[in-house]
Design a protein around this motif. Structure first.
Motif, PDB file in Angstrom:
ATOM      1  N   ALA A 270       0.835  -1.208   0.000  1.00 59.04           N
ATOM      2  CA  ALA A 270       0.000   0.000   0.000  1.00 59.04           C
ATOM      3  C   ALA A 270       0.870   1.259   0.000  1.00 59.04           C
ATOM      4  CB  ALA A 270      -0.932  -0.008   1.206  1.00 59.04           C
ATOM      5  N   ILE A 271       1.956   1.230   0.754  1.00 60.04           N
ATOM      6  CA  ILE A 271       2.884   2.372   0.767  1.00 60.04           C
ATOM      7  C   ILE A 271       3.496   2.558  -0.619  1.00 60.04           C
ATOM      8  CG2 ILE A 271       5.103   3.184   1.663  1.00 60.04           C
ATOM      9  CD1 ILE A 271       4.360   1.877   4.328  1.00 60.04           C
ATOM     10  N   ARG A 272       3.844   1.446  -1.232  1.00 58.68           N
ATOM     11  CA  ARG A 272       4.428   1.515  -2.578  1.00 58.68           C
ATOM     12  C   ARG A 272       3.440   2.145  -3.566  1.00 58.68           C
ATOM     13  NH1 ARG A 272       8.607  -1.044  -4.995  1.00 58.68           N
ATOM     14  NH2 ARG A 272       8.935  -2.283  -3.124  1.00 58.68           N
ATOM     15  N   GLN A 273       2.173   1.767  -3.468  1.00 58.33           N
ATOM     16  CA  GLN A 273       1.162   2.322  -4.372  1.00 58.33           C
ATOM     17  C   GLN A 273       0.949   3.810  -4.127  1.00 58.33           C
ATOM     18  OE1 GLN A 273      -2.517   0.075  -4.851  1.00 58.33           O
ATOM     19  NE2 GLN A 273      -1.502  -1.791  -4.169  1.00 58.33           N
ATOM     20  N   ALA A 274       0.905   4.200  -2.849  1.00 56.01           N
ATOM     21  CA  ALA A 274       0.732   5.617  -2.521  1.00 56.01           C
ATOM     22  C   ALA A 274       1.920   6.427  -3.027  1.00 56.01           C
ATOM     23  CB  ALA A 274       0.569   5.794  -1.014  1.00 56.01           C
ATOM     24  N   PHE A 275       3.120   5.886  -2.840  1.00 56.77           N
ATOM     25  CA  PHE A 275       4.342   6.549  -3.287  1.00 56.77           C
ATOM     26  C   PHE A 275       4.339   6.700  -4.807  1.00 56.77           C
ATOM     27  CE2 PHE A 275       8.780   6.199  -4.734  1.00 56.77           C
ATOM     28  CZ  PHE A 275       9.356   7.261  -4.066  1.00 56.77           C
ATOM     29  N   ASN A 276       4.006   5.632  -5.504  1.00 60.49           N
ATOM     30  CA  ASN A 276       3.992   5.660  -6.962  1.00 60.49           C
ATOM     31  C   ASN A 276       2.927   6.632  -7.469  1.00 60.49           C
ATOM     32  OD1 ASN A 276       4.970   4.634  -9.530  1.00 60.49           O
ATOM     33  ND2 ASN A 276       2.991   3.612  -9.731  1.00 60.49           N
ATOM     34  N   GLY A 277       1.753   6.609  -6.829  1.00 61.60           N
ATOM     35  CA  GLY A 277       0.690   7.522  -7.233  1.00 61.60           C
ATOM     36  C   GLY A 277       1.087   8.969  -7.035  1.00 61.60           C
ATOM     37  N   GLY A 278       1.790   9.247  -5.939  1.00 60.06           N
ATOM     38  CA  GLY A 278       2.254  10.606  -5.683  1.00 60.06           C
ATOM     39  C   GLY A 278       3.254  11.063  -6.718  1.00 60.06           C
ATOM     40  N   GLY A 279       4.139  10.161  -7.128  1.00 56.14           N
ATOM     41  CA  GLY A 279       5.131  10.518  -8.141  1.00 56.14           C
ATOM     42  C   GLY A 279       4.500  10.802  -9.486  1.00 56.14           C
ATOM     43  N   VAL A 280       3.535   9.969  -9.872  1.00 56.50           N
ATOM     44  CA  VAL A 280       2.829  10.176 -11.143  1.00 56.50           C
ATOM     45  C   VAL A 280       2.105  11.518 -11.127  1.00 56.50           C
ATOM     46  CG1 VAL A 280       0.937   9.353 -12.594  1.00 56.50           C
ATOM     47  CG2 VAL A 280       2.570   7.720 -11.652  1.00 56.50           C
ATOM     48  N   ALA A 281       1.421  11.798 -10.001  1.00 57.92           N
ATOM     49  CA  ALA A 281       0.678  13.057  -9.888  1.00 57.92           C
ATOM     50  C   ALA A 281       1.613  14.260  -9.936  1.00 57.92           C
ATOM     51  CB  ALA A 281      -0.127  13.075  -8.589  1.00 57.92           C
ATOM     52  N   ALA A 282       2.786  14.142  -9.299  1.00 60.28           N
ATOM     53  CA  ALA A 282       3.738  15.256  -9.283  1.00 60.28           C
ATOM     54  C   ALA A 282       4.229  15.575 -10.686  1.00 60.28           C
ATOM     55  CB  ALA A 282       4.920  14.921  -8.375  1.00 60.28           C
ATOM     56  N   VAL A 283       4.548  14.537 -11.459  1.00 60.76           N
ATOM     57  CA  VAL A 283       5.039  14.750 -12.825  1.00 60.76           C
ATOM     58  C   VAL A 283       3.925  15.279 -13.723  1.00 60.76           C
ATOM     59  CG1 VAL A 283       5.890  13.567 -14.886  1.00 60.76           C
ATOM     60  CG2 VAL A 283       6.908  13.075 -12.662  1.00 60.76           C
ATOM     61  N   GLU A 284       2.732  14.708 -13.586  1.00 60.80           N
ATOM     62  CA  GLU A 284       1.613  15.171 -14.409  1.00 60.80           C
ATOM     63  C   GLU A 284       1.240  16.610 -14.069  1.00 60.80           C
ATOM     64  OE1 GLU A 284      -1.495  12.343 -13.813  1.00 60.80           O
ATOM     65  OE2 GLU A 284      -0.684  10.910 -15.289  1.00 60.80           O
TER      66      GLU A 284
END
Length: 330
Positions: free
Chosen positions: A51-65
């Motif tokens: 779950a932490i990995r998914q939250a981290f990945n989602g945050g990174g995608v959102a930051a770049v987008e």
């Protein structure tokens, strides 16, 4: 998502406990063997890790987008993508997740050991001691409720004190229990009646009341961990997303600024209110009034007084003029 993952891990541990094995080891006075029989290994917390990995990945995608369209000095569009495999991302995931789970398991062992030793010291029989620790099976749901598995060592101590208060029959002790914020208030009437009538609370009732109190603390524990880990994952992924683009040469570090944003809450930190709007360069830390240097909210290594329950975030900005024309325009 993180809250559900933590509770899933705890449910997996308690549902796989064989009470008979626990009791047998307690009858021999084997505390270490009892803890081993509960299978409190780090693998049980893999749902939380994922779950932490998914939250981290989602945050990174959102930051770049969320980054505005970047162009090089020749006017060409710069393609930016979130790379969860970059060196900073992999290092954060490896160190943070591993450290979190290790700390949870270590604290669990302390809490359980203390609860077992105190139960036996009170003279409780091994079965009673085991049930107080692992919880009792709800005949309707088939799941264990109450107990101290999943609680921090501090919360486990709260449960032990609550049990002593309810079992004491002393009016002052019972009144103190009624001040506990996480108690199940549906039992307040029966406790108040016991105070008024000067009668002890039946042991079965004490078990039920304490179990509900422990469940309330477990929910608090899940909420606390999920909130903290969500902000930690999102804060780290946003910072690493910019760091990755800087490392690839798509953005210059000297064109990026960070602004501290305080989110109003029920119990705000005065220091963080004072930091609201503070602007620094990307490679510089924010400075708290107490002198603490903070790279970004919830950054690794920042003291707990600045992270636990904090909902602040960091806003990043890119100066396009500096990006294209250079620092001479300042």
């Amino acid at each position: 998502m993180l809250r559900a993952a933590f509770l899933e891990a705890i449910d997996d541990i308690t549902s796989n406990i064989v009470l008979r094995r626990i009791v047998e080891r307690l009858e021999r006075g084997d505390i270490n063997g009892t803890i081993v029989a509960m299978h409190l290994d780090e693998a049980a917390f893999r749902p939380l890790d994922e779950a932490i990995r998914q939250a981290f990945n989602g945050g990174g995608v959102a930051a770049v987008e969320g980054m505005p369209a970047l162009r090089d000095p020749f006017g060409h569009t710069v393609v930016v993508r979130w790379d969860v495999r970059n060196v900073w991302a992999e290092e954060w995931l490896r160190l943070h997740s591993a450290g979190l789970v290790t700390d949870i398991v270590a604290d669990q062992i302390i809490a359980i050991r203390t609860a077992l030793e105190e139960g036996l010291a009170r003279g409780d029989n091994p079965r009673q001691t085991a049930l107080d620790v692992v919880g009792r099976v709800n005949r309707v749901t088939g799941r264990r409720e109450g107990g101290v598995i999943g609680l921090s060592s501090t919360q486990s101590d709260y449960v032990a004190r609550a049990r002593r208060e309810l079992a004491s029959s002393e009016p002052d002790q019972l009144r103190n229990y009624l001040t506990r914020a996480r108690r199940d208030k549906r039992f307040d009437r029966s406790i108040t009646a016991a105070i008024r009538e000067g009668k002890p609370i039946a042991k079965e009732a004490v078990d039920r009341i304490v179990s509900r109190y422990a469940d309330g603390l477990l929910k608090l524990r899940a909420d606390t961990i999920s909130l903290h880990e969500t902000f930690a994952a999102l804060g780290a992924s946003k910072d690493i997303a910019f760091r990755d683009q800087i490392g690839k040469g798509n953005v210059r570090a000297d064109t990026v600024t960070k602004t501290w944003r305080h989110t109003p809450g029920e119990h705000p930190r005065i220091q963080h209110i004072a930091m609201h709007g503070q602007v620094v360069r990307f490679d510089q830390p924010f400075m708290a009034p107490d002198g603490t240097a903070i790279p970004y909210p919830h950054a690794p290594g920042v003291p707990a007084r600045h992270t636990l329950g904090c909902k602040c975030f960091c806003e990043y900005r890119i100066s396009f003029a500096e990006q294209i024309l250079g620092p001479a325009i300042r």
